[in-house]
Design an enzyme around this catalytic site. Sequence first.
Site, PDB file in Angstrom:
ATOM      1  N   ARG A  35      -5.374   9.703  33.348  1.00  0.00           N
ATOM      2  CA  ARG A  35      -4.416   9.603  32.240  1.00  0.00           C
ATOM      3  C   ARG A  35      -3.759   8.233  32.169  1.00  0.00           C
ATOM      4  NH1 ARG A  35      -2.075  15.727  32.800  1.00  0.00           N
ATOM      5  NH2 ARG A  35      -3.530  16.637  31.293  1.00  0.00           N
ATOM      6  N   LYS A 224     -12.031  33.751  28.753  1.00  0.00           N
ATOM      7  CA  LYS A 224     -11.455  34.836  27.960  1.00  0.00           C
ATOM      8  C   LYS A 224     -11.629  34.681  26.460  1.00  0.00           C
ATOM      9  CE  LYS A 224      -7.761  36.168  31.073  1.00  0.00           C
ATOM     10  NZ  LYS A 224      -6.324  36.058  31.306  1.00  0.00           N
ATOM     11  N   GLY A 380      -9.658  21.683  29.291  1.00  0.00           N
ATOM     12  CA  GLY A 380      -9.486  21.165  30.648  1.00  0.00           C
ATOM     13  C   GLY A 380     -10.706  21.392  31.528  1.00  0.00           C
ATOM     14  N   GLY A 403      -4.762  21.725  26.161  1.00  0.00           N
ATOM     15  CA  GLY A 403      -4.059  22.545  25.175  1.00  0.00           C
ATOM     16  C   GLY A 403      -4.012  21.899  23.803  1.00  0.00           C
TER      17      GLY A 403
HETATM   18  P1  ADP Z   1     -11.485  25.200  29.019  1.00  0.00           P
HETATM   19  O1  ADP Z   1     -10.435  24.800  30.008  1.00  0.00           O
HETATM   20  O2  ADP Z   1     -12.611  24.211  28.951  1.00  0.00           O
HETATM   21  O3  ADP Z   1     -10.927  25.524  27.674  1.00  0.00           O
HETATM   22  P2  ADP Z   1     -11.442  27.932  29.892  1.00  0.00           P
HETATM   23  O4  ADP Z   1     -10.162  27.693  30.591  1.00  0.00           O
HETATM   24  O5  ADP Z   1     -11.448  28.778  28.694  1.00  0.00           O
HETATM   25  O6  ADP Z   1     -12.176  26.544  29.564  1.00  0.00           O
HETATM   26  O7  ADP Z   1     -12.456  28.633  30.903  1.00  0.00           O
HETATM   27  C1  ADP Z   1     -12.892  28.027  32.089  1.00  0.00           C
HETATM   28  C2  ADP Z   1     -13.152  29.025  33.174  1.00  0.00           C
HETATM   29  O8  ADP Z   1     -14.079  30.024  32.750  1.00  0.00           O
HETATM   30  C3  ADP Z   1     -13.765  28.371  34.384  1.00  0.00           C
HETATM   31  O9  ADP Z   1     -12.859  28.447  35.463  1.00  0.00           O
HETATM   32  C4  ADP Z   1     -15.016  29.173  34.642  1.00  0.00           C
HETATM   33  O10 ADP Z   1     -15.244  29.442  36.013  1.00  0.00           O
HETATM   34  C5  ADP Z   1     -14.742  30.452  33.909  1.00  0.00           C
HETATM   35  N1  ADP Z   1     -16.003  31.166  33.640  1.00  0.00           N
HETATM   36  C6  ADP Z   1     -17.084  30.723  32.970  1.00  0.00           C
HETATM   37  N2  ADP Z   1     -18.067  31.646  33.008  1.00  0.00           N
HETATM   38  C7  ADP Z   1     -17.593  32.692  33.727  1.00  0.00           C
HETATM   39  C8  ADP Z   1     -18.156  33.947  34.139  1.00  0.00           C
HETATM   40  N3  ADP Z   1     -19.386  34.288  33.791  1.00  0.00           N
HETATM   41  N4  ADP Z   1     -17.372  34.776  34.860  1.00  0.00           N
HETATM   42  C9  ADP Z   1     -16.116  34.420  35.203  1.00  0.00           C
HETATM   43  N5  ADP Z   1     -15.544  33.264  34.856  1.00  0.00           N
HETATM   44  C10 ADP Z   1     -16.278  32.400  34.132  1.00  0.00           C
HETATM   45 MG    MG Z   2      -8.990  26.003  31.193  1.00  0.00          MG
END
Ligand code: ADP
Ligand code: MG
Length: 669
Positions: A35, A224, A380, A403
């Site tokens: 950053r 999620k 992230g 975010g």
């Molecule tokens: P970002 O930060 O890029 O927006 P998210 O926070 O939505 O992404 O999701 C990231 C998390 O999702 C990671 O920690 C990853 O391990 C988890 N993840 C991805 N695939 C699976 C899975 N099949 N089962 C459980 N967790 C998962």
């Molecule tokens: Mg995340």
Amino acid sequence: MIKTVKSVDLKDKRIIMRVDFNVPMKDGVVQDDTRIVAAIPTIKYILAQGAKTLTLMSHLGDPAKDAEKAKAKAEKDGKPFDYDKYIAGKHRMAPVAAYLQKKLGKHATVVFAGEDGCKGKKAFIDGQPPGTVIMLENTRFHKEETSKDPKELDKLAKALAEYGDIFVNDAFGTAHRDQASTASIAKFVPVSVAGLLMEKEVNYLEPIVTSPKKPLVAIIGGAKVSSKIAVLESLLKNASALVIGGAMAYTFLKAQGKKTGKSMVEDDQIETANKILAAAEKAGVEIVLPVDHVGAEKFDAASKPVKIDNVNIPDNLIGMDIGSKTLEKYKKVLATAKTIVWNGPVGVFEFDAFAKGTEEVAKLVAETTSKGVITVVGGGDSVAAVNKFGLASKMSHVSTGGGASLELLEGKKLPGIEVTRARDCYIAGNWKMHMTRSESAALAKDLVKSLKSGKHKYMVAPSFTAIEAVGEVIAGSNIILGAQNCAAEEEGAHTGEVSVLQLKDLGVRTIIIGHSERRHAYKEDDELINKKVKLALKHGFDVILCVGETLEEREKGKLWAVCKRQTEKGLADVCECELSKVSIAYEPVWAIGTGKTASPENAQAAHKFIRGVIAKLYGELAAKHIVIQYGGSVKPDNAAQLMAMEDIDGALVGGASLKAATFTPIAKF
Ligand code: ADP
Ligand code: MG
């Protein structure tokens, strides 16, 4: 459009800049400098322009909240807790200032303004030699910084505003926060602009929601569905395909009746998944879900990966990653894209045994970048994944804000960005009761061609009977379809009226309400106009609200009073959140057809006054951003002179809008 540091004169100016130096710290040592490094181009640029002082401010964790947590943990573990030591190791900005000095080297001297907070530092700052970079203490030591009370926010914002003639916001990572140092400060400095990092983020992320280079393919993964609903819905508007991976995919597969074993499924989101599937089908957006998987018996880094060569997952297994057939499917879809946006890993990439899917997707996206596709990665964990595989430099853009990037992709307005937005120059043509359908379509056709290279915002409002024909001609161009009026009721027994629902059906996006001819020849009063404004906003239209006084009103000395009343009553019950959809057109009715002339100075005075009325109703920031068009006989030869006035942000053109030969030079003044 946002205004950036490049558009203002920085020489000898005092700059107050919000950066995102919220870096991970351990015992007073910076653990990851991403950053800090990201802000350096803006810092160097400002110094190179000869700024007098550059004062930097940032938060660094949340001292109050984090200390409480750390204390509770220490107590639980039966360890002593030394508050001062904890704060010094985690939340003080001095080590960050020292780090920045190392990074800037001979480019500048960095001084730390002291641990006693951000207030009262004007004399200290003004006492520094020209070209000094001053680092303020962590803004979150002041509880006003994150207050929900606007008055509290303003207190700190005012103190910070004292340090600058120009506010630069380069903290994209906190752009979604409405806080004293990210947004409120803009009310108290004369000029607010974005830094180079912020500009790059907005330039890549915003078009994905507003006008992407199509086809757009989105890869959405992560843990999620619930955290990605808004982004999925927003992307449905422009994407040709949504590629869904990660744990999210299992909720969708379960919704389709597939077996998901012990995979992470949000049962309370199955209905949402079904809704998204239905909306995608209706919008003609292809949804690409996994067809095979890599599973594990336990959610553990040491678990043995098990190939699942089927869309259904056996009862004893957890889906951890996508399989090879799925990757082939992804590859085909990604090959169709001109823009790819990726948010959310497609597997548990943190465990090496289950990182392959995410790594292969990263490679695929990187490859398409080299073929000229615009590729944007946000979120992230997705960014962490791309970094882990060493592919960040191979993407068009990797966002620095988790975010904030998500909220931008959701189509939200981010406070830290909004304050740097410059007012549009908005040129609208009101064709009144002129021209047939074919004549209108022909004029529209000419304008599509002549305004193609125009830099401003354009709208035309044909007569009702020509709206459809003109809409077809201007579809996909930079001209917005408008209407000259609407009924005050949605539907019913209103002979001769045209409803907002009917206008929506024709693709109209903007409605002119309260035009002087409607007010005077058709006796529309403030109440009726307000009703129309509210109805139009309720149905998602943009509105141009016309105000202005007649010669009689002016001669009675009522000039300001009439504009004030019409603005206030026209906007009664319109909330601040809807104000970005409203522009105001000032019509000097007194000068139209009376032989009197309105000078640019007359017009400017009226516009300034109206902006003041908006400030009283909605606050300074809203007033700074509302577009006020001039609606008094704008012609090719006076357009540039009028638009040069501080508070004139465009024109509502009548007679001169009826020919491309006269409207084009006004629109491209
Ligand atoms: P970002 O930060 O890029 O927006 P998210 O926070 O939505 O992404 O999701 C990231 C998390 O999702 C990671 O920690 C990853 O391990 C988890 N993840 C991805 N695939 C699976 C899975 N099949 N089962 C459980 N967790 C998962
Ligand atoms: Mg995340």
